[in-house]
Design an enzyme around this catalytic site. Structure first.
Site, PDB file in Angstrom:
ATOM      1  N   HIS A 156      15.407   3.703  -9.632  1.00 24.24           N
ATOM      2  CA  HIS A 156      14.705   4.563  -8.669  1.00 24.24           C
ATOM      3  C   HIS A 156      15.060   6.033  -8.925  1.00 24.24           C
ATOM      4  O   HIS A 156      16.209   6.335  -9.223  1.00 24.24           O
ATOM      5  CB  HIS A 156      15.104   4.187  -7.239  1.00 24.24           C
ATOM      6  CG  HIS A 156      14.664   2.818  -6.836  1.00 24.24           C
ATOM      7  ND1 HIS A 156      15.540   1.790  -6.608  1.00 24.24           N
ATOM      8  CD2 HIS A 156      13.426   2.303  -6.638  1.00 24.24           C
ATOM      9  CE1 HIS A 156      14.862   0.698  -6.268  1.00 24.24           C
ATOM     10  NE2 HIS A 156      13.570   0.981  -6.278  1.00 24.24           N
ATOM     11  N   GLY A 157      14.069   6.897  -8.802  1.00 20.23           N
ATOM     12  CA  GLY A 157      14.317   8.327  -8.953  1.00 20.23           C
ATOM     13  C   GLY A 157      13.930   8.826 -10.339  1.00 20.23           C
ATOM     14  O   GLY A 157      13.487   8.048 -11.180  1.00 20.23           O
TER      15      GLY A 157
ATOM     16  N   HIS B  79       9.893  -1.866 -10.335  1.00 24.26           N
ATOM     17  CA  HIS B  79      10.401  -0.833  -9.429  1.00 24.26           C
ATOM     18  C   HIS B  79      10.793   0.368 -10.276  1.00 24.26           C
ATOM     19  O   HIS B  79      10.954   0.258 -11.491  1.00 24.26           O
ATOM     20  CB  HIS B  79      11.606  -1.358  -8.632  1.00 24.26           C
ATOM     21  CG  HIS B  79      11.183  -2.212  -7.474  1.00 24.26           C
ATOM     22  ND1 HIS B  79      11.221  -1.770  -6.179  1.00 24.26           N
ATOM     23  CD2 HIS B  79      10.673  -3.465  -7.450  1.00 24.26           C
ATOM     24  CE1 HIS B  79      10.759  -2.728  -5.389  1.00 24.26           C
ATOM     25  NE2 HIS B  79      10.421  -3.775  -6.134  1.00 24.26           N
TER      26      HIS B  79
ATOM     27  N   GLU C 241      13.589  -9.884  -4.376  1.00 19.87           N
ATOM     28  CA  GLU C 241      14.339  -9.179  -5.435  1.00 19.87           C
ATOM     29  C   GLU C 241      15.601  -9.945  -5.795  1.00 19.87           C
ATOM     30  O   GLU C 241      16.396 -10.280  -4.930  1.00 19.87           O
ATOM     31  CB  GLU C 241      14.701  -7.751  -4.985  1.00 19.87           C
ATOM     32  CG  GLU C 241      15.623  -7.029  -5.974  1.00 19.87           C
ATOM     33  CD  GLU C 241      15.831  -5.545  -5.673  1.00 19.87           C
ATOM     34  OE1 GLU C 241      14.926  -4.917  -5.092  1.00 19.87           O
ATOM     35  OE2 GLU C 241      16.907  -5.027  -6.018  1.00 19.87           O
TER      36      GLU C 241
ATOM     37  N   ASP D 236       8.121  -1.918   1.695  1.00 17.39           N
ATOM     38  CA  ASP D 236       8.914  -1.712   0.476  1.00 17.39           C
ATOM     39  C   ASP D 236      10.408  -1.835   0.823  1.00 17.39           C
ATOM     40  O   ASP D 236      10.893  -1.175   1.749  1.00 17.39           O
ATOM     41  CB  ASP D 236       8.595  -0.309  -0.066  1.00 17.39           C
ATOM     42  CG  ASP D 236       9.243  -0.013  -1.405  1.00 17.39           C
ATOM     43  OD1 ASP D 236       9.447  -0.959  -2.192  1.00 17.39           O
ATOM     44  OD2 ASP D 236       9.524   1.182  -1.668  1.00 17.39           O
ATOM     45  N   HIS D 237      11.126  -2.658   0.085  1.00 19.44           N
ATOM     46  CA  HIS D 237      12.581  -2.829   0.270  1.00 19.44           C
ATOM     47  C   HIS D 237      12.986  -3.101   1.719  1.00 19.44           C
ATOM     48  O   HIS D 237      13.828  -2.390   2.285  1.00 19.44           O
ATOM     49  CB  HIS D 237      13.360  -1.610  -0.250  1.00 19.44           C
ATOM     50  CG  HIS D 237      13.306  -1.458  -1.735  1.00 19.44           C
ATOM     51  ND1 HIS D 237      14.026  -2.255  -2.593  1.00 19.44           N
ATOM     52  CD2 HIS D 237      12.578  -0.630  -2.521  1.00 19.44           C
ATOM     53  CE1 HIS D 237      13.762  -1.905  -3.847  1.00 19.44           C
ATOM     54  NE2 HIS D 237      12.880  -0.929  -3.828  1.00 19.44           N
TER      55      HIS D 237
HETATM   56  P1  13P Z   1      10.377   5.621  -8.183  1.00 26.01           P
HETATM   57  O1  13P Z   1      10.739   6.527  -7.055  1.00 26.01           O
HETATM   58  O2  13P Z   1      11.290   5.735  -9.352  1.00 26.01           O
HETATM   59  O3  13P Z   1       8.931   5.753  -8.524  1.00 26.01           O
HETATM   60  O4  13P Z   1      10.577   4.114  -7.624  1.00 26.01           O
HETATM   61  C1  13P Z   1       9.773   3.688  -6.559  1.00 26.01           C
HETATM   62  C2  13P Z   1      10.119   2.305  -6.099  1.00 26.01           C
HETATM   63  O5  13P Z   1      10.575   1.453  -6.842  1.00 26.01           O
HETATM   64  C3  13P Z   1       9.841   1.981  -4.685  1.00 26.01           C
HETATM   65  O6  13P Z   1      10.230   0.677  -4.374  1.00 26.01           O
HETATM   66  O1  G3H Z   2      12.764   2.587  -3.478  1.00 22.48           O
HETATM   67  C1  G3H Z   2      12.786   3.507  -2.686  1.00 22.48           C
HETATM   68  C2  G3H Z   2      11.517   4.237  -2.425  1.00 22.48           C
HETATM   69  O2  G3H Z   2      11.373   5.292  -3.332  1.00 22.48           O
HETATM   70  C3  G3H Z   2      11.497   4.699  -0.987  1.00 22.48           C
HETATM   71  O3  G3H Z   2      12.409   5.718  -0.778  1.00 22.48           O
HETATM   72  O4  G3H Z   2      13.738   4.928   1.176  1.00 22.48           O
HETATM   73  O5  G3H Z   2      13.552   7.385   0.601  1.00 22.48           O
HETATM   74  O6  G3H Z   2      11.606   6.147   1.563  1.00 22.48           O
HETATM   75  P1  G3H Z   2      12.868   6.060   0.736  1.00 22.48           P
HETATM   76 ZN    ZN Z   3      11.971  -0.016  -5.428  1.00 24.73          ZN
HETATM   77 NA    NA Z   4      12.070   6.030 -11.660  1.00 30.43          NA
END
Ligand code: 13P
Ligand code: G3H
Ligand code: ZN
Ligand code: NA
Length: 284
Positions: A180-181, A208, A134, A82-83
């Site tokens: 995110h969040g 996302h 992305e 992820d990312h």
């Molecule tokens: P959330 O934490 O908002 O669920 O987003 C997760 C995400 O996009 C991880 O790449």
């Molecule tokens: O997009 C981010 C994900 O929620 C992962 O979060 O980098 O704190 O593991 P993290």
């Molecule tokens: Zn993400």
């Molecule tokens: Na979110």
């Protein structure tokens, strides 16, 4: 079962008009909850690890845990980075056994992002690993951004199409209003952009910031071409919410298993509900 590629899961999701949940994992209890939820609902599933998760748990532990879970599982599982912003980490994940990687070049200008993403696609596809790219920035709720500024960050449809066609990614993340969040207010989504990109290219779109998106928007998004939905924050809230409740109920408990086992169960049920919403139940 052996781990499967993201492309395999999303081709099936496209056929069946549903989305596959991509759940962030950081430790053994989270891996077990995700895989148990997938088994109990017969859902295909993506387990994803961020660079932060890899730093926390260690690359070998992440791969070891997910491969062990997949070996015993009877549903298809994809292990996805992820990312991934760091090229060396992307290569390390491919080498360690990930079946999909996200290269997140959103910090670069479009041309630079395209060039770097193409490079990742070239090496990943050479060994059967899928790639998510992305285009446009998907921010965090915590980034102090006004609503009109957030609107200005939305990915223009022509940019998304150009990026998709130039890179050959298997899945496309673009900015359409999620963050995110945990949201302070329900997000206003530009689902018309998803629809336009999906219609014109057939691209599999990724949502996302999936935590906190209202169910109706999730369903509409899936109708319009969302095939992968990322959930992290809700998992953190579900797991730690139950840990807090257990600790308050049993202040003298000294066995972590007595706290983590019920938290793992609550997390599993939360994930099962997400799988039902995404339409992936019974698809494995
Ligand atoms: P959330 O934490 O908002 O669920 O987003 C997760 C995400 O996009 C991880 O790449
Ligand atoms: O997009 C981010 C994900 O929620 C992962 O979060 O980098 O704190 O593991 P993290
Ligand atoms: Zn993400
Ligand atoms: Na979110």
């Amino acid at each position: 079962m052996a781990l499967v590629s993201l492309r395999t899961l999303l081709d099936a999701a496209q056929q069946g008009k549903y989305a596959v949940g991509a759940f962030n994992c950081n430790n053994m209890e989270i891996v077990q909850a995700i895989v148990a939820a997938a088994e109990e609902t017969r859902s295909p599933v993506i387990l994803q690890a961020s660079q932060g998760a890899i730093k926390y748990a260690g690359l070998e532990y992440i791969v070891g845990m997910v491969k062990t879970a997949a070996q015993k599982a009877t549903v298809p599982i994809c292990l996805h980075l992820d990312h991934g912003t760091d090229f060396n980490t992307v290569v390390a994940c491919i080498r360690a056994g990930f079946t999909s990687v996200m290269f997140d070049g959103s910090q670069y200008e479009k041309e630079e992002n395209i060039n770097r993403t193409r490079e990742v696609v070239k090496i990943a596809h050479a060994v059967g690993v899928s790639v998510e790219g992305e285009i446009g920035k998907i921010g965090g709720v915590e980034d102090d951004i006004a609503v009109d500024e957030r609107d200005a960050m939305l990915t223009p449809v022509p940019d998304a199409i150009e990026f998709y066609e130039a890179t050959g990614v298997d899945a496309l993340a673009m900015s359409f209003g999620t963050a995110h969040g945990p949201y302070k207010l329900p997000p206003k989504l530009a689902l018309d952009r998803i629809a336009a990109v999906h219609e014109q290219t057939g691209a599999y779109l990724v949502m996302h910031g999936g935590s906190g998106v209202p169910a109706e928007d999730v369903k509409k998004g899936i109708e319009l071409g969302i095939r992968k939905i990322n959930i992290d924050t809700e998992l953190r809230q579900a797991f730690l919410g139950e840990v807090r409740r257990q600790l308050a109920e049993k202040p003298d408990e000294i066995d972590p298993r007595k706290i983590f086992a019920p938290a793992r169960d609550v997390l599993k049920e939360h994930i099962k509900a997400k799988m039902a919403l995404f339409g992936s139940v019974g698809k494995a």
